[in-house]
Design a protein around this motif. Structure first.
Motif, PDB file in Angstrom:
ATOM      1  N   ASP A  68     -89.831 -37.841  43.471  1.00  0.00           N
ATOM      2  CA  ASP A  68     -88.981 -38.870  42.870  1.00  0.00           C
ATOM      3  C   ASP A  68     -89.034 -40.193  43.632  1.00  0.00           C
TER       4      ASP A  68
ATOM      5  N   ASP B  21     -85.956 -30.813  37.274  1.00  0.00           N
ATOM      6  CA  ASP B  21     -85.754 -29.665  38.176  1.00  0.00           C
ATOM      7  C   ASP B  21     -84.971 -30.047  39.428  1.00  0.00           C
ATOM      8  N   GLY B  22     -83.949 -29.276  39.732  1.00  0.00           N
ATOM      9  CA  GLY B  22     -83.174 -29.541  40.936  1.00  0.00           C
ATOM     10  C   GLY B  22     -82.205 -30.690  40.768  1.00  0.00           C
ATOM     11  N   THR B  23     -82.322 -31.400  39.652  1.00  0.00           N
ATOM     12  CA  THR B  23     -81.451 -32.542  39.371  1.00  0.00           C
ATOM     13  C   THR B  23     -80.540 -32.220  38.190  1.00  0.00           C
TER      14      THR B  23
ATOM     15  N   ASP C 186     -84.173 -35.598  43.105  1.00  0.00           N
ATOM     16  CA  ASP C 186     -83.824 -34.700  44.213  1.00  0.00           C
ATOM     17  C   ASP C 186     -84.980 -34.413  45.154  1.00  0.00           C
ATOM     18  N   ASP C 187     -86.163 -35.002  44.915  1.00  0.00           N
ATOM     19  CA  ASP C 187     -87.338 -34.474  45.611  1.00  0.00           C
ATOM     20  C   ASP C 187     -88.306 -35.588  46.001  1.00  0.00           C
TER      21      ASP C 187
ATOM     22  N   ASP D 218     -84.673 -37.174  36.775  1.00  0.00           N
ATOM     23  CA  ASP D 218     -85.593 -36.056  36.993  1.00  0.00           C
ATOM     24  C   ASP D 218     -84.985 -34.820  36.307  1.00  0.00           C
TER      25      ASP D 218
HETATM   26 MG   LIG Z   1     -86.734 -32.356  40.968  1.00  0.00          MG
END
Ligand SMILES: [Mg+2]
Length: 260
Positions: free
Chosen positions: A208, A32-34, A204-205, A30
């Protein structure tokens, strides 16, 4: 949560099936955030320094390296293009070939004006323009920093879905309206990973989880799979519970990529 990744200390090494036959393995993540820190303004997200090079370094050794994201493909190309990394944007609605050209299925393309009209209505209904992320083939309503707007955002998205036929996807502090086609991170990952013997995905979400579902199906078909979760204050417990490895934040994900 089965184990926490500590470089050099995981025993037995859950990534061994990838490391032992990289020519038969795929590394997918992924964005964003990853690979990027979560930022208040979605437009300001950037990969952590070193991410593009770390992924690019894997391209020569692994059979396939890819990023599967809710971001538009053009955004991914701008940050990660030119390195041979397979890029899938808008939860699998956009595909990027080796020449960094973006392709969209006709079945999806015809929803573009419907999505634009929904974004226009969101702003007309009083959603602040900076909270309405126009992605071309999808639109995301963000309420980051305004948790009290969660219920209103959800209700607005569901009403718009009923009106237009677009489908609603719940993500981190946001709701997204998308064309009602069978595309998510799972279908995108399954396409990219077809034929590989070992596959990992880092996420992260909630968005995913379909990629983790796709890994479950690949495992039933005999592939070695590794589900990797990125821990943060916002990480959904279900994602971490289903992870074979958990890394600490995007910095942990970058360390893991470098360790491959
Ligand atoms: Mg993400």
């Amino acid at each position: 949560m089965r184990s926490r990744y500590v470089a050099g200390m995981a025993s037995p090494d859950p990534l061994a099936p990838l490391r032992s036959r990289p020519d038969r393995a795929g590394v997918f993540s992924d964005f964003d955030g990853t690979l990027s820190a979560i930022v208040m303004d979605a437009h300001e997200a950037e990969p952590l320094p070193g991410v593009a090079d770390a992924l690019g370094a894997l391209v020569g050794r692994y059979a396939r390296v890819g990023v599967v994201s809710g971001r538009p493909a053009a955004f991914l190309v701008a940050h990660l293009g030119g390195r041979g990394i397979a890029l899938s944007g808008l939860y699998g609605l956009e595909h990027v070939g080796p020449d960094d050209a973006i392709a969209v299925d006709d079945e999806v393309e015809r929803w573009r004006p419907v999505v634009t009209a929904a974004a226009d209505r969101a702003e007309a209904d009083g959603w602040p323009p900076e909270g309405v992320e126009r992605k071309g083939l999808s639109v995301t309503l963000h309420f980051r920093g305004r948790p009290e707007r969660d219920a209103a955002a959800r209700a607005w998205a569901e009403a718009e879905s009923a009106r237009t036929g677009l489908k609603v996807l719940a993500a981190k502090q946001s709701y997204e309206l998308q064309p009602p086609v069978d595309a998510d991170k799972g279908t995108a990952l399954a396409d990219l990973a077809r034929g590989l013997d070992a596959v990992c995905f880092v996420g992260d979400d909630l968005g995913d989880l379909p990629a983790f579902d796709a890994l479950d199906r690949m495992a039933r078909d005999g592939a070695a799979v590794v589900r990797i979760g990125v821990a943060s204050a916002e990480a959904p417990p279900e994602l971490l519970r289903r992870s074979d490895l958990v890394v600490e934040g995007p910095a942990g994900a970058l360390d893991l990529l470098r360790s491959l």
